[in-house]
Write a protein that holds these residues in place. Structure first.
Motif, PDB file in Angstrom:
ATOM      1  N   VAL A  59     -27.618   4.859  22.708  1.00 39.18           N
ATOM      2  CA  VAL A  59     -28.806   5.703  22.855  1.00 39.18           C
ATOM      3  C   VAL A  59     -28.481   7.083  22.310  1.00 39.18           C
ATOM      4  O   VAL A  59     -27.531   7.728  22.778  1.00 39.18           O
ATOM      5  CB  VAL A  59     -29.222   5.822  24.343  1.00 39.18           C
ATOM      6  CG1 VAL A  59     -30.424   6.748  24.492  1.00 39.18           C
ATOM      7  CG2 VAL A  59     -29.519   4.450  24.931  1.00 39.18           C
ATOM      8  N   GLY A  64     -33.067  14.050  25.860  1.00 40.96           N
ATOM      9  CA  GLY A  64     -33.456  12.884  26.666  1.00 40.96           C
ATOM     10  C   GLY A  64     -32.460  11.744  26.629  1.00 40.96           C
ATOM     11  O   GLY A  64     -32.692  10.701  27.229  1.00 40.96           O
ATOM     12  N   LYS A  65     -31.293  11.944  25.966  1.00 40.23           N
ATOM     13  CA  LYS A  65     -30.417  10.781  25.834  1.00 40.23           C
ATOM     14  C   LYS A  65     -29.695  10.443  27.130  1.00 40.23           C
ATOM     15  O   LYS A  65     -29.503   9.261  27.424  1.00 40.23           O
ATOM     16  CB  LYS A  65     -29.446  10.917  24.653  1.00 40.23           C
ATOM     17  CG  LYS A  65     -28.597  12.154  24.589  1.00 40.23           C
ATOM     18  CD  LYS A  65     -27.846  12.187  23.257  1.00 40.23           C
ATOM     19  CE  LYS A  65     -27.012  13.448  23.090  1.00 40.23           C
ATOM     20  NZ  LYS A  65     -27.847  14.649  22.838  1.00 40.23           N
ATOM     21  N   THR A  68     -32.446   8.706  29.236  1.00 39.93           N
ATOM     22  CA  THR A  68     -32.833   7.394  28.705  1.00 39.93           C
ATOM     23  C   THR A  68     -31.695   6.384  28.865  1.00 39.93           C
ATOM     24  O   THR A  68     -31.929   5.198  29.113  1.00 39.93           O
ATOM     25  CB  THR A  68     -33.268   7.517  27.239  1.00 39.93           C
ATOM     26  OG1 THR A  68     -34.292   8.511  27.163  1.00 39.93           O
ATOM     27  CG2 THR A  68     -33.799   6.207  26.687  1.00 39.93           C
ATOM     28  N   SER A  72     -32.154   3.041  30.863  1.00 39.83           N
ATOM     29  CA  SER A  72     -31.876   1.765  30.186  1.00 39.83           C
ATOM     30  C   SER A  72     -30.848   0.958  30.978  1.00 39.83           C
ATOM     31  O   SER A  72     -30.982  -0.270  31.130  1.00 39.83           O
ATOM     32  CB  SER A  72     -31.340   2.005  28.769  1.00 39.83           C
ATOM     33  OG  SER A  72     -32.257   2.739  28.003  1.00 39.83           O
ATOM     34  N   LEU A 132     -34.128   8.487  19.696  1.00 34.71           N
ATOM     35  CA  LEU A 132     -35.166   9.165  20.480  1.00 34.71           C
ATOM     36  C   LEU A 132     -35.892  10.248  19.691  1.00 34.71           C
ATOM     37  O   LEU A 132     -37.102  10.268  19.607  1.00 34.71           O
ATOM     38  CB  LEU A 132     -34.549   9.791  21.739  1.00 34.71           C
ATOM     39  CG  LEU A 132     -33.714   8.873  22.618  1.00 34.71           C
ATOM     40  CD1 LEU A 132     -33.197   9.647  23.826  1.00 34.71           C
ATOM     41  CD2 LEU A 132     -34.522   7.679  23.072  1.00 34.71           C
ATOM     42  N   ASN A 166     -38.545   6.074  18.044  1.00 35.94           N
ATOM     43  CA  ASN A 166     -39.731   6.864  18.372  1.00 35.94           C
ATOM     44  C   ASN A 166     -40.646   6.983  17.151  1.00 35.94           C
ATOM     45  O   ASN A 166     -40.309   7.657  16.178  1.00 35.94           O
ATOM     46  CB  ASN A 166     -39.273   8.245  18.847  1.00 35.94           C
ATOM     47  CG  ASN A 166     -40.437   9.134  19.249  1.00 35.94           C
ATOM     48  OD1 ASN A 166     -41.596   8.722  19.176  1.00 35.94           O
ATOM     49  ND2 ASN A 166     -40.117  10.349  19.665  1.00 35.94           N
ATOM     50  N   ALA A 187     -43.193   7.528  21.703  1.00 33.00           N
ATOM     51  CA  ALA A 187     -42.534   8.310  22.753  1.00 33.00           C
ATOM     52  C   ALA A 187     -42.921   9.783  22.707  1.00 33.00           C
ATOM     53  O   ALA A 187     -42.469  10.578  23.521  1.00 33.00           O
ATOM     54  CB  ALA A 187     -41.014   8.158  22.644  1.00 33.00           C
ATOM     55  N   ASN A 258     -40.536  11.983  30.693  1.00 32.24           N
ATOM     56  CA  ASN A 258     -39.720  10.951  31.334  1.00 32.24           C
ATOM     57  C   ASN A 258     -40.403   9.585  31.341  1.00 32.24           C
ATOM     58  O   ASN A 258     -39.727   8.555  31.296  1.00 32.24           O
ATOM     59  CB  ASN A 258     -39.314  11.381  32.753  1.00 32.24           C
ATOM     60  CG  ASN A 258     -38.142  12.335  32.700  1.00 32.24           C
ATOM     61  OD1 ASN A 258     -37.216  12.133  31.907  1.00 32.24           O
ATOM     62  ND2 ASN A 258     -38.181  13.395  33.497  1.00 32.24           N
ATOM     63  N   ASN A 261     -39.392   8.401  28.072  1.00 34.11           N
ATOM     64  CA  ASN A 261     -38.008   7.911  28.132  1.00 34.11           C
ATOM     65  C   ASN A 261     -37.960   6.515  28.776  1.00 34.11           C
ATOM     66  O   ASN A 261     -37.191   5.643  28.344  1.00 34.11           O
ATOM     67  CB  ASN A 261     -37.128   8.879  28.941  1.00 34.11           C
ATOM     68  CG  ASN A 261     -36.887  10.200  28.216  1.00 34.11           C
ATOM     69  OD1 ASN A 261     -36.950  10.271  26.989  1.00 34.11           O
ATOM     70  ND2 ASN A 261     -36.623  11.259  28.972  1.00 34.11           N
ATOM     71  N   MET A 264     -38.997   3.913  26.264  1.00 31.77           N
ATOM     72  CA  MET A 264     -37.872   3.600  25.370  1.00 31.77           C
ATOM     73  C   MET A 264     -36.903   2.643  26.080  1.00 31.77           C
ATOM     74  O   MET A 264     -36.435   1.659  25.494  1.00 31.77           O
ATOM     75  CB  MET A 264     -37.110   4.876  24.974  1.00 31.77           C
ATOM     76  CG  MET A 264     -37.831   5.834  24.059  1.00 31.77           C
ATOM     77  SD  MET A 264     -38.105   5.296  22.346  1.00 31.77           S
ATOM     78  CE  MET A 264     -36.475   5.120  21.696  1.00 31.77           C
ATOM     79  N   ALA A 265     -36.600   2.955  27.337  1.00 26.72           N
ATOM     80  CA  ALA A 265     -35.650   2.131  28.103  1.00 26.72           C
ATOM     81  C   ALA A 265     -36.167   0.702  28.261  1.00 26.72           C
ATOM     82  O   ALA A 265     -35.397  -0.265  28.140  1.00 26.72           O
ATOM     83  CB  ALA A 265     -35.394   2.766  29.474  1.00 26.72           C
TER      84      ALA A 265
END
Ligand SMILES: [Zn+2]
Length: 415
Positions: A59, A64-65, A68, A72, A132, A166, A187, A258, A261, A264-265
């Motif tokens: 990731v 946001g890593k 995320t 995840s 992201l 994203n 995202a 969030n 995020n 994404m997860a």
């Protein structure tokens, strides 16, 4: 995995774990960096050896890593134990330590510094790479955003890896579209100044901006680069999956960013075979990530800590913050980057009408910026003085990296 390792690698794992445990016991942090460094010194091929046989997601992104990665790992946790560098140690030392600590589990989610994606790709041969966003960060030493996008593009070009990316960030789309397989997630992108021009041809990017301040559509005015059709997107408090099914996203982490995020997860976890409906209850259990977002009671105040390290991160923090008295703290120490001119990239005007206190080593730089932006403020010498100055009730704290760590330490290392 660890049971099949050669002797030298087994020694490296065992010393790495031991050193990490000593480091934790003596209060020097979670120990993952020093443990990983010593493990890699004993066996430079340790990370690749520990990665073999596992299903790994990487990731990366400017913002946001850490969150995320946590989301995840929680989602993939439906399947069993997940190896992860949950403390944000996102360089090879942290990756080696995370895999060494976790034992034989087949699943791993690793947060990767955006400059290290090629290295992490080579060492771990991931099943999924999540991209992201890419925006400016640490002006005095970070690579240009376009250079990072090129680095990412070259990393995944023609490779057998599934990219989750994203769709709202043109730099990410350009990088990810070189991959053979991509899942696009809408995202969002609040900060547009680092993707004003097309990374492919240099023409202007045209955007349609929606009510939330995010672009709902974009395209290059000079070439074919355009927003891909997302397979996952947010609709209010829900996320819509590739089958068109809506899922309520109830998080204890604040803000639209969030929920993005989380989307994404969920897209990363789907590739591991986890269904959104099974993952979402686990995401709802997370209350804080490395001290961020946690609500802490202190001296009659209910305090929430938000970390903001760069212009895009500040806009996201304003989105997450409640309309309540707010302390801003700015340092410019080595981990923060020494150059504070980025303060002028951030529009602080959404804080107008709020009670604003400022502190930190570079509070006066911030004070000048707020004055130019028409935001009234009071300077206080410390976090403690801010607690004394404010009435009981809710209080937001938004701080950059070392200022955040300082305040977190004062709150007894909020978990
Ligand atoms: Zn173009």
């Amino acid at each position: 995995m660890t049971t099949q390792l050669p002797m030298r690698a087994k020694l490296a794992v065992s010393v790495s774990r031991g050193v990490a445990a000593i480091s934790r016991a003596t209060g020097r942090g979670d120990g993952s960096v020093i443990g990983g460094r010593i493990g890699l010194a004993i066996d430079p091929g340790l990370l690749a050896r520990l990665a073999t046989g596992r299903q790994i997601a990487l990731v990366s992104g400017t913002n946001g890593k850490t969150t995320t990665t946590r989301l995840s790992a929680a989602a993939i946790g439906v399947l069993g134990t997940v190896a992860t560098n949950s403390f944000g140690a996102n360089l090879p030392n942290g990756h080696a330590a995370a895999l060494a600590q976790a034992g034989d589990t087949p699943y791993a989610v690793l947060e990767v510094d955006e400059h290290y994606l090629p290295h992490a790709w080579s060492a771990t041969r991931p099943m999924v790479v999540a991209m992201l966003n890419l925006t400016r960060d640490q002006l005095d030493r970070a690579k240009e955003v376009a250079m990072l996008a090129k680095l990412w593009r070259d990393t995944v070009r023609g490779r057998p890896v599934h990219v989750v990316a994203n769709a709202d960030d043109p730099m990410v789309v350009w990088a990810a579209s070189a991959a053979q397989e991509v899942t696009w997630v809408a995202a969002g992108q609040r900060w547009h100044d680092d993707s004003a021009v097309c990374p492919e041809c240099g023409s202007a990017i045209a955007r349609v901006i929606g009510e939330t301040g995010d672009a709902t559509d974009w395209r290059c005015t000079g070439c074919a680069l355009a927003r891909p059709q997302p397979q996952w997107w947010l609709d209010g408090d829900s996320v819509v999956d590739p089958a068109g099914e809506r899922h309520d996203v109830k998080l204890r982490l604040p803000g639209r960013v969030n929920r993005a995020n989380a989307a994404m997860a969920l897209a990363v976890a789907e590739h591991f075979g986890v269904r959104a409906c099974d993952a979402l209850p686990r995401l709802a259990e997370i209350t804080s990530v490395a001290g961020r977002y946690a609500m802490v009671e202190r001296d009659g105040k209910a305090i929430r800590l938000l970390l903001a390290k760069n212009p895009a991160g500040w806009l996201e923090a304003f989105d997450m913050a409640d309309h309540t008295p707010t302390l801003l703290s700015i340092n410019a120490r080595d981990p923060d980057g020494l150059d504070t001119s980025w303060l002028y990239d951030v529009d602080f005007s959404s804080l107008r009408g709020r009670r604003v206190l400022i502190t930190g080593d570079r509070a006066y730089d911030l004070g000048v910026r707020l004055t130019v932006n028409g935001v009234a403020f009071t300077h206080v010498p410390s976090f403690g003085a801010a607690l004394t100055a404010l009435p009981d009730g809710r209080m937001e704290v938004i701080a950059n990296y070392t200022a955040f760590q300082q305040i977190r330490a004062e709150l007894n290392r909020v978990q």
